[in-house]
Design a protein around this motif. Structure first.
Motif, PDB file in Angstrom:
ATOM      1  N   UNK A  17       0.829  -1.186   0.000  1.00  0.00           N
ATOM      2  CA  UNK A  17       0.000   0.000   0.000  1.00  0.00           C
ATOM      3  C   UNK A  17       0.873   1.250   0.000  1.00  0.00           C
ATOM      4  N   UNK A  18       1.921   1.229   0.793  1.00  0.00           N
ATOM      5  CA  UNK A  18       2.796   2.397   0.890  1.00  0.00           C
ATOM      6  C   UNK A  18       3.525   2.634  -0.431  1.00  0.00           C
ATOM      7  N   UNK A  19       3.987   1.580  -1.069  1.00  0.00           N
ATOM      8  CA  UNK A  19       4.656   1.714  -2.373  1.00  0.00           C
ATOM      9  C   UNK A  19       3.648   2.156  -3.433  1.00  0.00           C
ATOM     10  N   UNK A  20       2.449   1.576  -3.422  1.00  0.00           N
ATOM     11  CA  UNK A  20       1.419   1.943  -4.407  1.00  0.00           C
ATOM     12  C   UNK A  20       1.048   3.420  -4.296  1.00  0.00           C
ATOM     13  N   UNK A  21       1.053   3.957  -3.091  1.00  0.00           N
ATOM     14  CA  UNK A  21       0.703   5.362  -2.892  1.00  0.00           C
ATOM     15  C   UNK A  21       1.699   6.304  -3.564  1.00  0.00           C
ATOM     16  N   UNK A  22       2.918   5.826  -3.783  1.00  0.00           N
ATOM     17  CA  UNK A  22       3.955   6.646  -4.415  1.00  0.00           C
ATOM     18  C   UNK A  22       3.883   6.628  -5.942  1.00  0.00           C
ATOM     19  N   UNK A  23       3.042   5.749  -6.504  1.00  0.00           N
ATOM     20  CA  UNK A  23       2.971   5.606  -7.956  1.00  0.00           C
ATOM     21  C   UNK A  23       1.540   5.830  -8.431  1.00  0.00           C
ATOM     22  N   UNK A  24       1.313   6.924  -9.137  1.00  0.00           N
ATOM     23  CA  UNK A  24      -0.040   7.259  -9.578  1.00  0.00           C
ATOM     24  C   UNK A  24      -0.689   6.135 -10.386  1.00  0.00           C
ATOM     25  N   UNK A  25      -1.936   5.933 -10.134  1.00  0.00           N
ATOM     26  CA  UNK A  25      -2.795   5.009 -10.876  1.00  0.00           C
ATOM     27  C   UNK A  25      -2.467   3.533 -10.690  1.00  0.00           C
ATOM     28  N   UNK A  26      -1.591   3.194  -9.757  1.00  0.00           N
ATOM     29  CA  UNK A  26      -1.302   1.789  -9.473  1.00  0.00           C
ATOM     30  C   UNK A  26      -2.462   1.212  -8.673  1.00  0.00           C
ATOM     31  N   UNK A  51      -4.573  -5.060  -0.674  1.00  0.00           N
ATOM     32  CA  UNK A  51      -3.893  -5.227   0.610  1.00  0.00           C
ATOM     33  C   UNK A  51      -4.531  -6.421   1.315  1.00  0.00           C
ATOM     34  N   UNK A  52      -3.771  -7.472   1.459  1.00  0.00           N
ATOM     35  CA  UNK A  52      -4.309  -8.728   1.981  1.00  0.00           C
ATOM     36  C   UNK A  52      -3.963  -8.912   3.450  1.00  0.00           C
ATOM     37  N   UNK A  53      -4.972  -8.847   4.285  1.00  0.00           N
ATOM     38  CA  UNK A  53      -4.844  -9.112   5.728  1.00  0.00           C
ATOM     39  C   UNK A  53      -3.666  -8.343   6.321  1.00  0.00           C
ATOM     40  N   UNK A  54      -3.729  -7.015   6.220  1.00  0.00           N
ATOM     41  CA  UNK A  54      -2.614  -6.153   6.596  1.00  0.00           C
ATOM     42  C   UNK A  54      -2.888  -5.347   7.853  1.00  0.00           C
ATOM     43  N   UNK A  55      -1.814  -5.004   8.559  1.00  0.00           N
ATOM     44  CA  UNK A  55      -1.891  -4.090   9.682  1.00  0.00           C
ATOM     45  C   UNK A  55      -2.071  -2.666   9.171  1.00  0.00           C
ATOM     46  N   UNK A  56      -2.640  -1.809  10.008  1.00  0.00           N
ATOM     47  CA  UNK A  56      -2.791  -0.407   9.643  1.00  0.00           C
ATOM     48  C   UNK A  56      -1.485   0.360   9.812  1.00  0.00           C
ATOM     49  N   UNK A  57      -0.688  -0.013  10.819  1.00  0.00           N
ATOM     50  CA  UNK A  57       0.587   0.648  11.102  1.00  0.00           C
ATOM     51  C   UNK A  57       1.590  -0.387  11.599  1.00  0.00           C
ATOM     52  N   UNK A  58       2.852  -0.171  11.310  1.00  0.00           N
ATOM     53  CA  UNK A  58       3.887  -1.110  11.742  1.00  0.00           C
ATOM     54  C   UNK A  58       3.962  -1.197  13.268  1.00  0.00           C
ATOM     55  N   UNK A  59       3.760  -0.080  13.941  1.00  0.00           N
ATOM     56  CA  UNK A  59       3.816  -0.119  15.406  1.00  0.00           C
ATOM     57  C   UNK A  59       2.751  -1.044  15.982  1.00  0.00           C
ATOM     58  N   UNK A  60       1.660  -1.235  15.266  1.00  0.00           N
ATOM     59  CA  UNK A  60       0.625  -2.169  15.720  1.00  0.00           C
ATOM     60  C   UNK A  60       1.142  -3.602  15.701  1.00  0.00           C
TER      61      UNK A  60
END
Length: 152
Positions: free
Chosen positions: A1-10, A14-23
Motif C-alpha cells: 500500500x505504501x509503495x502503491x501510494x507513491x505511484x499514480x494510478x497503481x 492489501x491482503x490481511x494487513x496491519x494499519x501501522x507497523x507499530x501495531x
C-alpha cells in the motif's frame, strides 16, 4: 500500500494487513512479553506507545492507513475478523472503516471479507471458491482500469 501510494494510478490489493507497523510490534511484542516476562504484565498498557515511539525513532513507522488514501488506482482490502496474526482491531480494513464511517458502503465494495473458519489458521489458509472469485473480479477490474489509463 505504501509503495502503491507513491505511484499514480497503481492498483493495490492489501491482503490481511496491519494499519501501522507499530501495531505489529505492539500486538506481537506484548504477547511475547506476557509469555516470557510475565512480571511485566502490569506495564502492558504502556507497550503500544513504547512500540510506536521505537518505530518512529528508528524510521520504521509505516502507516498503511494513511497511504491507502493516496492510492488512486483500483483498491481492494482483504480482512478476516478472526485473524490471529492481524487482529481486526489493528487491521488496515478497521482503520479505514473507522476513519470513513460515512462511506462504509463504498469501503465494503473495495473489500473482501475472508470467512472465519473454525479450527483453522484464518491468516495463512488458501482462498475458498467465493473468496477466490472476488479476488479474480478485483484483478479484472484493476487490469481493465490500467488498460484504459494506458490508452488515454
Amino acid at each position: 500500500t505504501i509503495v502503491a501510494a507513491e505511484h499514480p494510478k497503481v492498483s493495490v490489493c492489501s491482503s490481511r494487513s496491519f494499519s501501522r507497523l507499530s501495531s505489529v510490534v505492539a500486538v506481537h511484542g506484548k504477547l511475547m512479553l506476557e509469555t516470557l516476562l510475565p512480571f511485566l504484565f502490569p506495564l502492558r498498557a504502556l507497550f503500544h506507545p513504547i512500540a510506536a515511539l521505537l518505530c518512529m525513532l528508528s524510521g520504521w513507522e509505516l502507516n498503511a492507513a494513511r497511504a491507502w488514501d493516496a492510492v488512486s488506482g483500483v483498491r481492494c482490502c482483504e480482512f478476516c475478523a478472526t485473524d490471529h496474526i492481524v487482529p481486526l482491531s489493528v487491521s488496515l480494513y478497521n482503520a479505514v472503516r473507522e476513519r470513513e464511517q460515512a462511506s462504509e458502503e463504498k469501503l465494503l465494495q473495495e473489500s473482501i471479507q475472508i470467512a472465519s473458519l473454525l479450527r483453522s489458521d484464518n491468516h495463512n489458509r488458501p482462498y475458498r471458491d467465493e473468496e477466490a472469485n472476488q479476488h479474480i473480479k478485483f484483478c479484472r477490474q484493476a487490469f481493465s482500469s490500467s488498460a484504459l489509463d494506458q490508452r488515454a
